[in-house]
Design an enzyme around this catalytic site. Structure first.
Site, PDB file in Angstrom:
ATOM      1  CD  GLU A 116      -2.996  -1.244   0.371  1.00 24.66           C
ATOM      2  OE1 GLU A 116      -3.033  -0.400  -0.546  1.00 24.66           O
ATOM      3  OE2 GLU A 116      -3.814  -2.160   0.487  1.00 24.66           O
ATOM      4  CG  HIS A 139      -4.312  -0.031   5.759  1.00 22.75           C
ATOM      5  ND1 HIS A 139      -5.673   0.174   5.621  1.00 22.75           N
ATOM      6  CD2 HIS A 139      -4.092  -1.321   5.406  1.00 22.75           C
ATOM      7  CE1 HIS A 139      -6.233  -0.952   5.194  1.00 22.75           C
ATOM      8  NE2 HIS A 139      -5.302  -1.863   5.058  1.00 22.75           N
ATOM      9  CG  HIS A 141      -7.471  -4.929   8.333  1.00 24.30           C
ATOM     10  ND1 HIS A 141      -6.873  -6.112   7.975  1.00 24.30           N
ATOM     11  CD2 HIS A 141      -7.129  -4.039   7.372  1.00 24.30           C
ATOM     12  CE1 HIS A 141      -6.187  -5.955   6.846  1.00 24.30           C
ATOM     13  NE2 HIS A 141      -6.320  -4.705   6.461  1.00 24.30           N
ATOM     14  CD  GLU A 169     -12.476   9.766  23.647  1.00 29.86           C
ATOM     15  OE1 GLU A 169     -11.503   9.825  24.390  1.00 29.86           O
ATOM     16  OE2 GLU A 169     -13.006   8.691  23.299  1.00 29.86           O
ATOM     17  CG  HIS A 210      -9.569  -3.465   3.314  1.00 30.25           C
ATOM     18  ND1 HIS A 210      -8.893  -3.595   2.125  1.00 30.25           N
ATOM     19  CD2 HIS A 210      -8.609  -3.533   4.274  1.00 30.25           C
ATOM     20  CE1 HIS A 210      -7.598  -3.768   2.368  1.00 30.25           C
ATOM     21  NE2 HIS A 210      -7.401  -3.728   3.658  1.00 30.25           N
TER      22      HIS A 210
HETATM   23  O1  2HA Z   1      -0.687  -4.949   4.213  1.00 28.34           O
HETATM   24  O2  2HA Z   1      -3.686  -4.701   4.916  1.00 28.34           O
HETATM   25  O3  2HA Z   1      -4.506  -3.699   2.564  1.00 28.34           O
HETATM   26  C1  2HA Z   1      -1.785  -5.761   4.027  1.00 28.34           C
HETATM   27  C2  2HA Z   1      -3.027  -4.956   3.933  1.00 28.34           C
HETATM   28  C3  2HA Z   1      -3.381  -4.509   2.594  1.00 28.34           C
HETATM   29 ZN    ZN Z   2      -5.621  -3.908   4.640  1.00 28.78          ZN
END
Ligand code: 2HA
Ligand code: ZN
Length: 281
Positions: A116, A139, A141, A169, A210
């Site tokens: 990414e 990034h 999840h 908050e 995602h």
């Molecule tokens: O790095 O999360 O979106 C792995 C991920 C890709």
């Molecule tokens: Zn990811």
């Protein structure tokens, strides 16, 4: 002179990726983080002045030429980052043409930056225009936030208002709201472009089904931003799981009170509902 591996930057990246892992937001090789460092910061170490190798990147990053980033590696597991920092992260410098990076430290088993990375760089470019102190793209999840992308309409306004209503908050920490893009294939320049465009207005961009892209001036601040978004998503998930009607939540008047009390510059367009029927969603 100190070695880079003993720096605060490597320590903080290892701690942050470990915290992300322990929260359950970065299973297997999920997630990636990049942290901008200045030439002065990098120059303070004895082992960061030599180019170890060059790595091509699939995006024109010439706007960032000469900038340094400490970044997690492609395919690497956040759970291992504390034990193997020199293998699982790397310090790179964007070259003058913007199509390659110089590896200055790390990735010592032949590794490369996250898949990414083009999306990170595009988001860094957007956020640097809004905020010269911009340092971090993260990034991950976050489970409850991802779950909400199946049940809440994929609109920045609906998402932002729903999260704001869960906890006072929220509007304090992200008064601009959160941006939501459509579902797109990860690891592509297309999702990077869409994310970076949203980053003009938001520090948090939700990737439906995602995860999330978040930006900030430090690892702590960016991590705290994601934590706050995810806390509200957890509350939303929990009240939905309790079943029954939602009897009360924060109101538009409560938003106004928070804006006044904390002197916030909130997203005006999100302060009133679109539909007469909107309740908590
Ligand atoms: O790095 O999360 O979106 C792995 C991920 C890709
Ligand atoms: Zn990811």
């Amino acid at each position: 002179m100190t070695k880079f591996i003993d720096s605060q930057y490597v320590h903080d990246m290892a701690q942050t990726t470990n915290n992300l892992y322990r929260h359950g937001w970065d299973e297997r090789n999920g997630g990636n983080v990049s942290l901008r460092l200045t030439a002065e910061e990098v120059g303070a170490f004895s082992d960061t002045d030599k180019v170890l190798r060059q790595i091509p990147i699939a995006f024109d990053a010439s706007e960032l030429a000469g900038k340094y980033y400490l970044v997690t590696g492609t395919g690497r597991y956040f759970k291992n980052m504390v034990e193997f920092p020199e293998r699982d992260m790397g310090l790179i410098r964007i070259n003058d043409k913007g199509n390659e990076v110089d590896l200055m430290w790390g990735f010592n088993d032949g590794g490369e930056p996250t898949s990414e990375f083009p999306s990170h760089l595009m988001s860094h470019i957007s956020r640097l225009k809004q905020d010269p102190n911009q340092r971090v793209i993260m990034h991950c999840h976050p489970t409850n936030l991802v779950a909400m992308t199946f049940t809440v309409p994929l609109s920045s306004k609906r998402f932002s208002r729903t999260l704001w209503k869960m906890h006072p908050e929220s509007i304090v920490v992200f008064p601009e709201g959160v941006g939501v893009i459509p579902y797109m294939c990860p690891g592509t320049n297309e999702i990077g472009e869409k994310t970076a465009a949203k980053m003009n207005d938001f520090r948090v961009v939700v990737w439906p089904h995602h995860g999330v892209f978040a930006a900030g001036d430090s690892l702590d601040e960016t991590y705290g931003l994601v934590e706050t978004v995810e806390k509200s998503a957890l509350i939303y998930t929990t009240i939905r799981a309790q079943g029954g009607e939602i009897l009360q939540s924060l109101t538009d008047k409560d938003f106004r009170d928070l804006i006044k009390r904390f002197d916030l510059t909130a997203n005006e367009a999100f302060l009133t509902p679109d539909a007469q029927t909107e309740t908590v969603e």
